[in-house]
Design an enzyme around this catalytic site. Structure first.
Site, short mmCIF file in Angstrom:
data_model
loop_
_atom_site.label_atom_id
_atom_site.label_comp_id
_atom_site.label_asym_id
_atom_site.label_seq_id
_atom_site.Cartn_x
_atom_site.Cartn_y
_atom_site.Cartn_z
N ASP A 236 -0.31 7.11 3.89
CA ASP A 236 0.38 6.10 3.08
C ASP A 236 1.83 6.06 3.53
OD1 ASP A 236 0.76 4.28 0.87
OD2 ASP A 236 1.84 5.89 -0.13
N SER A 237 2.55 5.03 3.08
CA SER A 237 3.98 4.93 3.37
C SER A 237 4.76 6.06 2.70
CB SER A 237 4.50 3.59 2.89
OG SER A 237 4.19 3.43 1.51
N TYR B 69 7.28 0.51 2.91
CA TYR B 69 6.73 -0.38 3.93
C TYR B 69 6.63 -1.81 3.37
CZ TYR B 69 4.91 3.47 6.94
OH TYR B 69 4.75 4.56 7.78
N GLY B 70 6.49 -1.90 2.05
CA GLY B 70 6.14 -3.18 1.42
C GLY B 70 7.18 -4.27 1.57
N ASN C 232 -1.70 -0.20 0.77
CA ASN C 232 -2.17 -1.59 0.77
C ASN C 232 -1.46 -2.42 1.83
OD1 ASN C 232 -3.80 -2.42 -2.03
ND2 ASN C 232 -2.67 -0.52 -2.14
N THR C 233 -0.16 -2.15 2.01
CA THR C 233 0.61 -2.94 2.97
C THR C 233 0.08 -2.71 4.38
OG1 THR C 233 2.52 -2.68 1.51
CG2 THR C 233 2.95 -3.51 3.72
N GLU D 208 8.27 5.18 -9.42
CA GLU D 208 8.84 6.38 -8.79
C GLU D 208 9.91 7.01 -9.69
OE1 GLU D 208 9.54 6.37 -4.64
OE2 GLU D 208 7.50 5.66 -4.26
N THR E 49 -0.54 0.99 -4.10
CA THR E 49 -0.84 2.39 -4.47
C THR E 49 -0.24 2.82 -5.81
OG1 THR E 49 1.07 2.94 -3.11
CG2 THR E 49 -1.12 3.27 -2.13
N HIS E 50 0.91 2.23 -6.16
CA HIS E 50 1.63 2.69 -7.37
C HIS E 50 1.10 2.08 -8.66
CE1 HIS E 50 4.37 3.89 -4.24
NE2 HIS E 50 5.26 4.36 -5.08
#
Ligand code: DGL
Length: 272
Positions: free
Chosen positions: A15-16, A47-48, A79-80, A157, A190-191
């Site tokens: 993941d990022s 990354y998004g 996802n990105t 976050e 993801t979040h």
């Protein structure tokens, strides 16, 4: 190599940053016997909000790292990346690969009754139209309404899961989707699974929420079974965490995402 040696190799997940731990959580629930190597590119997150070109460059490094760990399959939790760079992972890795878009879209398609589906994600994911294209491929008569929700990632976050401010932001973002009478909403980042209760509240419980990470874990179970790759060893499985920046924040905030303690997190250098 013997079959049991092959099967006991880890599943690689990347993941990022930290968010992919929601996918690891789903994997641990459905596949408690599997060894896992997780890589979070915390030095280069997010990354998004970056261009597809840059995300594609980073994806090369992330994939190379997991390949160097001799994994038996790769799960792209981000996802990105799944939206703009899955082909890179597939080309580089000579092993099974899954992203989160196809499993998420399939689960949404199964759930919708009125064929009006909402998609939320990062700017990169929404601009790519990856979910929309996949949904349309599954059923061309489906109506898809997408909305980027860039403030959700920092709110999560920050640990602001059950805050008034988060509820206001969620109402602002989701109002246009609810007025379109969607009955299903893909949490395409993801979040976002951590915001399920806020999202359910502002959509008044009228919308089925699709956690693409959970749908992906189901797809991983199916892929391992199809390929006969399940770990059958009776040894205690091992989950290893690697990040590209100092591990401190990842270790503490990661617990919220994973739902349990992480143990040792190692820092590695990837890319140039
Ligand atoms: N992991 C990213 C995703 O699922 C969210 C965080 C980021 O922007 O890097 O799209």
């Amino acid at each position: 190599m013997s079959k049991s040696a092959l099967n006991s190799k880890p599943i690689g997940v990347f993941d990022s940053g930290i968010g992919g731990l929601t996918v690891v959580r789903a994997l641990l629930e459905k596949l408690p016997n599997e060894n896992i190597v997780y890589f979070g590119d915390t030095a280069r997150v997010p990354y998004g909000s970056k261009s597809p070109q840059v995300v594609r460059e980073y994806t090369q490094d992330d994939t190379d790292f997991l390949i160097s760990k001799d994994v038996k399959m790769i799960v792209v939790a981000c996802n990105t990346v799944s939206a703009v760079a899955l082909d890179i992972v597939q080309k580089k890795a000579n092993i099974p690969v899954t992203g989160v878009i196809i499993p998420g879209a399939e689960a949404a398609m199964k759930s919708t009754k009125n064929k009006r589906i909402g998609v939320i994600g990062t700017i990169g994911t929404v601009n790519s139209n990856a979910y929309k294209n996949e949904l349309k491929r599954l059923n061309h008569s489906v109506n898809v309404f997408s909305k980027a929700c860039p403030l959700f990632v920092p709110l999560v976050e920050e640990g602001w899961l059950d805050y008034k401010a988060t509820e206001l932001v969620a109402s602002e973002y989701l109002f246009p989707l609810t007025t379109e009478k969607i009955d299903t909403l893909i949490l395409g980042c993801t979040h976002y699974p951590l915001l399920k209760s806020v999202i359910a509240k502002v959509t008044k419980g009228m919308v089925t929420l699709i956690d693409s990470g959970e749908a992906t874990a189901d797809a991983v179970v199916q892929m391992l079974d199809e390929k006969g790759l399940r770990n059958t060893s009776s040894e205690q499985p091992n989950v290893q965490f690697y990040v590209s920046d100092a591990p401190d924040k990842f270790t503490s905030v990661g617990e919220i995402f994973l739902g349990r303690k992480l143990g040792v997190v190692r820092r590695v250098n990837v890319g140039k």
